[in-house]
Design a protein around this motif. Structure first.
Motif, mmCIF file in Angstrom:
data_model
loop_
_atom_site.group_PDB
_atom_site.id
_atom_site.type_symbol
_atom_site.label_atom_id
_atom_site.label_comp_id
_atom_site.label_asym_id
_atom_site.label_seq_id
_atom_site.Cartn_x
_atom_site.Cartn_y
_atom_site.Cartn_z
ATOM 1 N N ASP A 204 0.850 -1.157 0.007
ATOM 2 C CA ASP A 204 0.015 -0.067 -0.249
ATOM 3 C C ASP A 204 1.015 1.396 0.186
ATOM 4 O O ASP A 204 2.197 1.128 -0.021
ATOM 5 N N LYS A 205 0.224 2.581 -0.013
ATOM 6 C CA LYS A 205 0.996 3.614 -0.178
ATOM 7 C C LYS A 205 1.623 4.108 1.291
ATOM 8 O O LYS A 205 1.952 5.380 1.410
ATOM 9 N N ARG A 206 1.391 3.503 2.460
ATOM 10 C CA ARG A 206 1.701 3.927 3.597
ATOM 11 C C ARG A 206 3.073 3.386 4.115
ATOM 12 O O ARG A 206 3.282 2.050 3.945
ATOM 13 N N PRO A 207 3.978 3.943 4.749
ATOM 14 C CA PRO A 207 5.207 3.548 5.267
ATOM 15 C C PRO A 207 4.985 2.505 6.495
ATOM 16 O O PRO A 207 4.185 3.020 7.134
ATOM 17 N N ASP A 208 5.527 1.418 6.364
ATOM 18 C CA ASP A 208 5.635 0.570 7.470
ATOM 19 C C ASP A 208 6.870 0.549 8.330
ATOM 20 O O ASP A 208 7.819 1.221 7.819
ATOM 21 N N VAL A 209 7.194 -0.251 9.352
ATOM 22 C CA VAL A 209 8.338 -0.020 10.176
ATOM 23 C C VAL A 209 8.824 -1.577 10.211
ATOM 24 O O VAL A 209 7.864 -2.411 10.411
ATOM 25 N N VAL A 210 9.999 -1.851 10.128
ATOM 26 C CA VAL A 210 10.484 -3.236 10.368
ATOM 27 C C VAL A 210 11.584 -3.075 11.307
ATOM 28 O O VAL A 210 12.320 -2.198 11.193
ATOM 29 N N ALA A 211 11.580 -3.605 12.289
ATOM 30 C CA ALA A 211 12.463 -3.560 13.588
ATOM 31 C C ALA A 211 12.993 -4.935 14.010
ATOM 32 O O ALA A 211 12.481 -5.950 13.591
ATOM 33 N N VAL A 212 14.341 -4.671 14.706
ATOM 34 C CA VAL A 212 14.972 -6.051 15.114
ATOM 35 C C VAL A 212 15.397 -5.814 16.495
ATOM 36 O O VAL A 212 15.625 -4.345 16.787
ATOM 37 N N THR A 213 15.406 -6.743 17.375
ATOM 38 C CA THR A 213 15.614 -6.518 18.775
ATOM 39 C C THR A 213 16.898 -7.415 19.215
ATOM 40 O O THR A 213 17.279 -8.301 18.274
ATOM 41 N N GLY A 214 17.457 -7.552 20.335
ATOM 42 C CA GLY A 214 18.705 -7.869 20.746
ATOM 43 C C GLY A 214 18.828 -9.370 20.534
ATOM 44 O O GLY A 214 19.706 -10.027 20.628
ATOM 45 N N LEU A 222 2.931 -2.750 10.446
ATOM 46 C CA LEU A 222 2.041 -2.765 9.222
ATOM 47 C C LEU A 222 1.117 -1.450 9.468
ATOM 48 O O LEU A 222 0.349 -1.861 10.393
ATOM 49 N N THR A 223 1.284 -0.172 8.868
ATOM 50 C CA THR A 223 0.446 1.054 9.243
ATOM 51 C C THR A 223 -0.789 0.727 8.624
ATOM 52 O O THR A 223 -1.086 0.591 7.294
ATOM 53 N N ARG A 224 -1.846 1.032 9.442
ATOM 54 C CA ARG A 224 -3.141 1.215 9.107
ATOM 55 C C ARG A 224 -3.571 2.534 8.501
ATOM 56 O O ARG A 224 -2.655 3.441 8.801
ATOM 57 N N ALA A 225 -4.593 2.761 8.272
ATOM 58 C CA ALA A 225 -5.066 4.214 7.363
ATOM 59 C C ALA A 225 -4.856 5.085 8.626
ATOM 60 O O ALA A 225 -4.618 6.244 8.329
ATOM 61 N N ASN A 226 -5.288 5.018 9.966
ATOM 62 C CA ASN A 226 -5.438 5.730 10.795
ATOM 63 C C ASN A 226 -4.080 6.039 11.618
ATOM 64 O O ASN A 226 -4.236 6.797 12.483
ATOM 65 N N GLY A 227 -3.002 5.408 11.065
ATOM 66 C CA GLY A 227 -1.478 5.478 11.630
ATOM 67 C C GLY A 227 -1.322 4.559 12.854
ATOM 68 O O GLY A 227 -0.127 4.209 13.293
ATOM 69 N N THR A 228 -2.438 3.597 13.157
ATOM 70 C CA THR A 228 -2.095 2.648 14.134
ATOM 71 C C THR A 228 -1.466 1.436 13.158
ATOM 72 O O THR A 228 -1.441 1.382 12.412
#
Length: 373
Positions: A204-214, A222-228
């Motif tokens: 989709d056209k919304r930026p998502d986040v991928v994170a890694v932990t220790g 994955l970003t929803r339309a309302n930003g959650t």
């Protein structure tokens, strides 16, 4: 004591989204321009801070005596002006450049590790910065990025939280609004939030986040339309338990976002192939050996093919380019000397040259490698 480290690529306005390129590249670099800093440069950002068309550098001086970030404004003829300083909170480790309040001027956000909060500096018309009240964040704000997640015209802030105890509060999100920010929302992940990067992971056209932990957990948010955000299916890296910076890009040419994770403890890079829907799976494609790898960033460094990788090698105090050739394969390239042991790495256009440059934060400096024709 385990040292902390970080890697994320930032350009003016938002984090670099995978599948985009900040500039063409040539693939070889001039010797490092070394700019002395007052503390350990745990994160460094590149972007056009003052709107003159030239890329500038902002460095977080973590563990310095006066807790500040330093702004290096590029001059027309090359080099930088006298650095500007912005005083943040206690132990400013993360820094990002982006448009937060809806105007066209880039602002700066700083993750304060020891204060568990975020300092925001809004840029005035005259180019100076106004510090707003600090935002309460997650435990041990570490990495930080800016992007308009819900596409409402206001920049949002994402942090990884180094002192979280998994699975709670691995990342935190501050959604921007017309005046200020909404209440912070945190999302679960693994233990010790470390690297993060942003990309349009699921098409989709919304930026998502991928994170890694220790503890080696790679989590897509994955970003929803309302930003959650909806937490997607995680991938387990197992033995990756040292600093784990992450870089995103379409490394196979299939039109899907993939991930590469660096692990100092195992002297390795791990390639995770994305399926275009928000899932990542560890690939069997071998990557070059990178002894002492401490950080990774992705960008089109040589002007050909897909994204390349820039890595910093802690033990050898060197930066190395790995040339992307498709299908997740990379060829080792030249190594370049640094002034000190590295702490972070990013890519972007510095000054007004045509290439994609590399900036490394070290224990004492920001080392700037200019891509040369």
């Amino acid at each position: 004591m385990l040292r902390r480290s970080t890697a994320i690529a930032i350009i003016s306005g938002a984090a670099v989204l995978a599948g985009t390129s900040v500039a063409a590249g040539f693939g070889t670099f001039k010797p490092a321009q070394t700019k002395t800093m007052a503390g350990l440069v745990y994160q460094v950002a590149v972007g056009d801070v003052n709107g003159d068309g030239r890329g500038d550098v902002v460095a977080a001086n973590g563990e310095s005596t006066d807790d500040h970030v330093q702004i290096l404004i590029a001059k027309r003829g090359g080099g930088f002006r006298v650095p500007k300083r912005l005083v943040a909170g206690d132990d400013p480790d993360g820094v990002a450049i982006g448009r937060l309040n809806g105007d066209r001027r880039p602002d700066i956000a700083v993750g304060n590790y020891a204060d568990d909060d975020v300092s925001v500096f809004m840029q005035r018309r005259n180019g100076s910065f106004r510090k707003t009240p600090d935002l309460p964040g997650g435990p041990g704000n570490w990495q930080i990025a800016i992007a308009d997640l819900n596409r409402d015209g206001y920049g949002d802030i994402v942090t990884s939280n180094y002192d979280n105890v998994g699975p709670d509060d691995a990342i935190s999100v501050h959604l921007g609004k017309a005046k200020g920010f909404r209440l912070v929302t945190s999302y679960p992940g693994g233990d010790e939030g470390r690297g993060l990067d942003l990309a349009r992971v699921n098409g989709d056209k919304r930026p998502d986040v991928v994170a890694v932990t220790g503890d080696g957990v790679v989590s897509p948010y994955l970003t929803r339309a309302n930003g959650t955000m909806r937490v997607g299916e995680t991938a387990e890296l197992g033995a990756a338990n040292s600093y784990s910076p992450i870089a995103l890009g379409d490394f196979t040419g299939e039109g899907r976002v993939d991930a590469v994770v660096a692990d100092y403890g195992s002297n390795s890079l791990t390639f995770l192939r994305g399926n275009g829907e928000g899932r990542f799976a560890i690939s069997l494609v071998p990557l070059p050996a990178v002894p002492g790898v401490w950080g990774v960033a992705a960008g089109n460094l040589n002007g050909r093919g897909g994204p390349d990788l820039a890595v910093n090698l802690y033990d050898d105090e060197q930066m190395q380019v790995l040339r992307g050739v498709g299908d997740g394969e990379f060829k080792p390239g030249r190594k370049y000397a640094m002034s000190d042991s590295p702490e972070s790495i990013t890519v972007g256009r510095v000054g007004k040259d045509r290439g994609t440059d590399v900036v490394v934060g070290t224990n004492t400096s920001a080392d700037i490698f200019i891509n040369k024709p």
